[in-house]
Motif scaffolding. Structure first.
Motif, short mmCIF file in Angstrom:
data_model
loop_
_atom_site.label_atom_id
_atom_site.label_comp_id
_atom_site.label_asym_id
_atom_site.label_seq_id
_atom_site.Cartn_x
_atom_site.Cartn_y
_atom_site.Cartn_z
N ILE A 21 0.57 -1.30 -0.02
CA ILE A 21 0.10 0.15 -0.08
C ILE A 21 0.90 1.25 0.20
O ILE A 21 0.57 2.34 -0.76
N ARG A 24 2.00 1.84 -3.48
CA ARG A 24 0.79 2.33 -4.42
C ARG A 24 0.32 3.80 -3.97
O ARG A 24 0.06 4.44 -4.97
N ALA A 25 0.50 4.29 -2.81
CA ALA A 25 0.09 5.67 -2.38
C ALA A 25 1.30 6.50 -2.85
O ALA A 25 0.78 7.63 -3.55
N ARG A 26 2.41 6.26 -2.86
CA ARG A 26 3.41 7.13 -3.61
C ARG A 26 3.33 7.08 -4.95
O ARG A 26 3.57 8.29 -5.71
N LYS A 28 0.79 6.75 -6.82
CA LYS A 28 -0.41 7.52 -7.27
C LYS A 28 -0.28 9.01 -7.01
O LYS A 28 -0.90 9.65 -7.47
N LEU A 30 -0.41 10.20 -4.12
CA LEU A 30 -1.18 10.71 -3.06
C LEU A 30 -0.38 11.00 -1.60
O LEU A 30 -0.95 11.78 -0.85
N VAL A 31 0.86 10.46 -1.70
CA VAL A 31 1.55 10.56 -0.53
C VAL A 31 3.06 10.69 -0.88
O VAL A 31 3.32 10.10 -1.84
N SER A 102 -4.08 11.73 9.72
CA SER A 102 -4.41 11.66 8.11
C SER A 102 -4.81 12.87 7.37
O SER A 102 -4.95 12.87 6.10
N VAL A 152 -1.33 6.46 6.22
CA VAL A 152 -1.43 6.64 5.00
C VAL A 152 -2.59 5.93 4.43
O VAL A 152 -3.08 6.25 3.34
N ARG A 153 -2.71 4.73 5.01
CA ARG A 153 -3.91 3.86 4.53
C ARG A 153 -5.31 4.53 4.52
O ARG A 153 -6.23 4.35 3.89
N VAL A 158 -6.00 5.94 -1.50
CA VAL A 158 -4.87 5.07 -0.99
C VAL A 158 -5.35 3.39 -1.15
O VAL A 158 -4.96 2.62 -1.93
N GLU A 162 -12.55 2.41 0.20
CA GLU A 162 -12.36 3.31 1.32
C GLU A 162 -13.51 2.71 2.40
O GLU A 162 -13.02 2.85 3.70
#
Length: 224
Positions: A21, A24-26, A28, A30-31, A102, A152-153, A158, A162
């Motif tokens: 995760i 994937r967040a990075r 995208k 998003l983080v 968050s 982050v989740r 992310v 959701e």
């Protein structure tokens, strides 16, 4: 969201953020996660970041100079909502705290090491101290990874579903109810009939009752 992690052993953290995760967040966008080696900020010729404590106590102490230099450098580039220090005597980390973090834009997490950090860091540079439990670890890298993962989740986008994050344990003050998947029967062990009924209201009621029962049995402190 941007998370800056300050550490003396970046090798411990780098792999964690390159999988699952977190990756994937990075990917995208998003983080953002940035790991800073405090040895890059020391004025010591030998890249030392620790020294003996005044007063003769055993162990080594992280010095204030490289920590201050790193935090000051980051703050010149952007504002930070929190500067967090991972410490066993900090505030106990919880799901509500993860929810709050968050929603922030930029946070710094300082990973403790050795005997601890020069107390002036905690007095003048830190805005929040967090503990993941009443025990002592070799360093704050593992707690920092735990905090980052839990936060982050929860960032929108992310996790694909959701609602999944919103139904996790502790989100409503209760432990999560049991979950099942296919096959409906295995080795004579059946999934509860209610979950196969398709009756949404009764399923929701069953899940709540199960969550309440599990919480009462396993974590009665949450109900207090």
């Amino acid at each position: 969201m941007r998370i800056d992690l300050l550490t003396v052993v970046p090798e411990l953290l780098e792999p964690f953020f390159n999988y699952s995760i977190m990756k994937r967040a990075r990917d995208k966008g998003l983080v953002e996660v940035h790991i800073h080696n405090l040895r890059d900020y020391t004025t010591s010729r030998h890249r030392k970041v620790d020294d003996y404590p005044f007063g003769g106590e055993a162990g080594m102490v992280m010095q204030i100079q490289p920590i201050d230099a790193c935090i000051s450098s980051l703050k010149k580039e952007r504002d930070y909502d929190e500067v967090i220090f991972t410490s066993p005597d900090g505030e106990q980390f919880s799901q509500p705290m993860a929810n709050t973090l968050s929603l922030l834009n930029n946070i710094i997490i300082l990973c403790g090491h050795y005997k601890g950090v020069d107390w002036r860091v905690r007095e003048h540079l830190i805005t929040k101290e967090i503990s993941i439990g009443d025990y002592v670890l070799t360093g704050g890298e593992l707690p920092a990874a735990v905090i980052a993962d839990a936060v982050v989740r929860l960032v929108p986008g992310v996790i694909g579903d959701e609602q999944s994050a919103l139904s996790d344990s502790f989100q409503d003050g209760l432990l999560a109810p049991p979950v099942y998947s296919r096959p409906a029967e295995y080795n004579g062990w059946r999934v509860p009939d209610i979950l196969l009924s398709g009756h949404e209201a009764k399923i929701a009621e069953w899940r709540y009752e199960q969550a309440l029962e599990r919480t009462r049995r396993l974590r009665p402190d949450l109900l207090e």
